[in-house]
Design an enzyme around this catalytic site. Structure first.
Site, short mmCIF file in Angstrom:
data_model
loop_
_atom_site.label_atom_id
_atom_site.label_comp_id
_atom_site.label_asym_id
_atom_site.label_seq_id
_atom_site.Cartn_x
_atom_site.Cartn_y
_atom_site.Cartn_z
N GLY A 1 -7.82 17.99 -2.70
CA GLY A 1 -7.36 17.38 -1.38
C GLY A 1 -6.71 15.94 -1.71
O GLY A 1 -6.02 15.76 -2.66
N VAL B 1 -7.81 12.76 -2.19
CA VAL B 1 -8.17 11.89 -3.33
C VAL B 1 -7.97 12.82 -4.62
O VAL B 1 -7.46 12.31 -5.51
CB VAL B 1 -9.78 11.77 -2.97
CG1 VAL B 1 -10.00 10.73 -4.31
CG2 VAL B 1 -9.60 10.77 -1.78
N GLY B 2 -8.28 13.89 -4.44
CA GLY B 2 -8.09 14.89 -6.03
C GLY B 2 -6.86 14.80 -6.32
O GLY B 2 -6.51 14.66 -7.68
N ASP C 1 -10.09 24.22 -6.59
CA ASP C 1 -10.55 23.90 -5.16
C ASP C 1 -11.09 25.30 -4.52
O ASP C 1 -10.69 26.41 -5.30
CB ASP C 1 -9.30 23.41 -4.31
CG ASP C 1 -9.81 22.78 -2.93
OD1 ASP C 1 -9.56 21.46 -2.68
OD2 ASP C 1 -10.00 23.38 -2.18
N ASN D 1 -21.77 17.50 1.98
CA ASN D 1 -21.30 17.06 0.59
C ASN D 1 -22.31 17.32 -0.62
O ASN D 1 -22.33 17.57 -1.59
CB ASN D 1 -20.83 15.69 0.69
CG ASN D 1 -19.62 15.83 1.42
OD1 ASN D 1 -18.93 16.66 1.48
ND2 ASN D 1 -18.96 14.65 1.44
N HIS E 1 -22.03 1.69 -2.05
CA HIS E 1 -20.79 1.93 -1.70
C HIS E 1 -20.60 2.41 -0.29
O HIS E 1 -20.57 3.30 -0.08
CB HIS E 1 -19.98 2.96 -2.69
CG HIS E 1 -18.76 3.37 -2.12
ND1 HIS E 1 -17.57 2.46 -2.06
CD2 HIS E 1 -18.23 4.49 -1.78
CE1 HIS E 1 -16.54 2.94 -1.75
NE2 HIS E 1 -16.74 4.39 -1.51
N1 APR Z 1 -15.48 23.48 -4.27
C1 APR Z 1 -14.22 23.09 -4.54
N2 APR Z 1 -13.58 22.35 -3.65
C2 APR Z 1 -14.08 22.08 -2.41
C3 APR Z 1 -15.28 22.52 -2.07
C4 APR Z 1 -16.13 23.37 -3.14
N3 APR Z 1 -17.12 23.75 -2.74
N4 APR Z 1 -15.53 22.00 -0.71
C5 APR Z 1 -14.59 21.24 -0.34
N5 APR Z 1 -13.82 21.58 -1.04
C6 APR Z 1 -12.22 21.00 -1.24
C7 APR Z 1 -11.44 21.14 -0.07
O1 APR Z 1 -10.94 22.52 0.20
C8 APR Z 1 -10.53 20.25 0.05
O2 APR Z 1 -9.18 20.54 -0.67
O3 APR Z 1 -12.38 19.48 -1.51
C9 APR Z 1 -11.13 19.04 -0.78
C10 APR Z 1 -11.24 17.66 -0.13
O4 APR Z 1 -10.04 17.28 -0.05
P1 APR Z 1 -9.96 16.52 1.35
O5 APR Z 1 -10.50 17.13 2.57
O6 APR Z 1 -8.48 15.94 1.69
O7 APR Z 1 -10.86 15.00 1.21
P2 APR Z 1 -10.30 13.77 0.34
O8 APR Z 1 -9.91 12.83 1.23
O9 APR Z 1 -9.87 13.98 -0.89
O10 APR Z 1 -12.19 13.17 0.05
C11 APR Z 1 -12.90 14.07 -0.83
O11 APR Z 1 -13.90 11.85 -1.64
O12 APR Z 1 -13.42 9.55 -0.90
C12 APR Z 1 -14.37 10.80 -0.95
O13 APR Z 1 -15.27 10.60 1.15
C13 APR Z 1 -14.61 11.25 0.66
O14 APR Z 1 -16.12 12.75 0.11
C14 APR Z 1 -14.91 12.78 0.26
C15 APR Z 1 -14.13 13.10 -1.08
#
Ligand code: APR
Length: 309
Positions: A9, A11-12, A32, A95, A175
């Site tokens: 997503g 952050v990743g 993902d 989470n 945090h």
């Molecule tokens: N395994 C792999 N990927 C997963 C899983 C899982 N079990 N569950 C969710 N995901 C993926 C989602 O499909 C999504 O692509 O994690 C990604 C999260 O991305 P975003 O929704 O864009 O969230 P993001 O803004 O990246 O934040 C991720 O980091 O900073 C923290 O608070 C934020 O907890 C959040 C995390």
């Protein structure tokens, strides 16, 4: 050197982008759960290779953790982000399950890896990963303080009209909007104590803005931020991969340091090839220690929720 980023997503993907631009590893795997998402991000990123001049082999996978085998270091960003009005703590139920599943899968194929936890509420997720995996404490690192410190510097820069790179400023503690502690007493502008440069009122404003830095962005963006979180995670990673021994505040397991035990919370640590290698003792004064104790109490309260899930 092989690095895995779990969660493709916001952050990743930002973290992955920074990693390949800096050529921190020669092999990067993105994982993902969403069908095709990590593969798509990996391919898009790989197509930047000749444009940006990096040589990193990038692959993406929808949940096939065998592809992550022998990763030296793994960043966990998988999870839900917060929406406007939510605190980081609102994310705990969802989470905690995601982070535990991810950590178990990763360790199946990379039992000796180092885990950097970014998912929120980060201190509690870091503690959860440490306790549920049984990994040595030096190999589990929560990324939050590095980001909060960068936000602290941005707010100082706005107030001072200076270069952020002339600032030494650290945020310790949890945090969270109410738990982080920007340490003004130890903040300097190119060796000048910041307390000599800014008034008490100005410092109070900087502190207040820093503490709600993440929430302010969530309100603007409709979801939580990614550029600075991705960059901060990359800096933490780089110090470990290149054994730089840089000091960042990270959430690590305390066993008496800073007067606390059985908790993961932000303190300055030296980051090198073995993960977090040493905790820096900042010798807090009584007021700072009291704030740290309150912050730890709030984090501990959040950790207790894990037992009810
Ligand atoms: N395994 C792999 N990927 C997963 C899983 C899982 N079990 N569950 C969710 N995901 C993926 C989602 O499909 C999504 O692509 O994690 C990604 C999260 O991305 P975003 O929704 O864009 O969230 P993001 O803004 O990246 O934040 C991720 O980091 O900073 C923290 O608070 C934020 O907890 C959040 C995390």
């Amino acid at each position: 050197m092989k690095v895995t980023v779990v969660g493709a997503g916001a952050v990743g993907a930002t973290c992955a982008d920074n990693i390949v631009r800096k050529e921190i590893c020669d092999e990067l795997v993105i994982v993902d759960i969403l069908e095709g998402y990590a593969e798509g991000k990996a391919l898009d990123l790989q197509q930047c290779s000749s444009l940006l001049g990096f040589d990193v082999h990038i692959t993406g996978t929808t949940g096939d953790y065998s592809r992550t085998e022998n990763s030296d270091i793994v960043v966990i960003t998988a999870g839900i982000p917060r929406k406007p009005g939510m605190t980081r703590e609102d994310l705990i139920g969802t989470n905690a399950g995601i982070v535990k599943t991810v950590a178990d899968q990763i360790l199946k194929y990379s039992p000796d890896t180092i885990l950097v936890v970014v998912a929120n509420p980060m201190d509690t997720m870091t503690y959860h990963v440490l306790k549920s995996t049984g990994l040595p404490k030096h190999k589990v690192i929560g990324m939050g303080g590095a980001l909060d410190s960068a936000r602290f510097k941005t707010n100082l820069q706005k107030m001072l009209n200076c270069s952020q790179n002339d600032l030494q400023a650290t945020v310790i503690g949890g945090h969270g909007d109410t738990t982080m502690i920007p340490l003004t007493r130890l903040t300097t502008l190119n060796n000048l104590p910041i307390t000599d440069v800014l008034t008490r009122d100005q410092l109070d404003k900087v502190i207040a803005d820093t503490m709600v830095g993440g929430a302010a962005l969530t309100k603007l963006l409709g979801t939580s931020a990614w550029y600075a979180p991705g960059a901060a995670a990359t800096m933490v990673l780089e110090s470990i991969v290149r054994n730089k021994k840089k000091i960042f505040p990270c959430s690590v397991y305390l066993e008496g340091e800073y007067g606390q035990e059985d908790i993961c919370i932000g303190v300055p640590v030296i980051l090198g090839k073995d993960g977090w290698e040493e905790i820096i003792d900042l010798k807090l004064n009584a007021e700072e220690q009291e704030k740290f104790n309150q912050s730890a109490a709030a984090v501990r309260k959040m950790n207790a929720v894990l037992d009810t899930l």
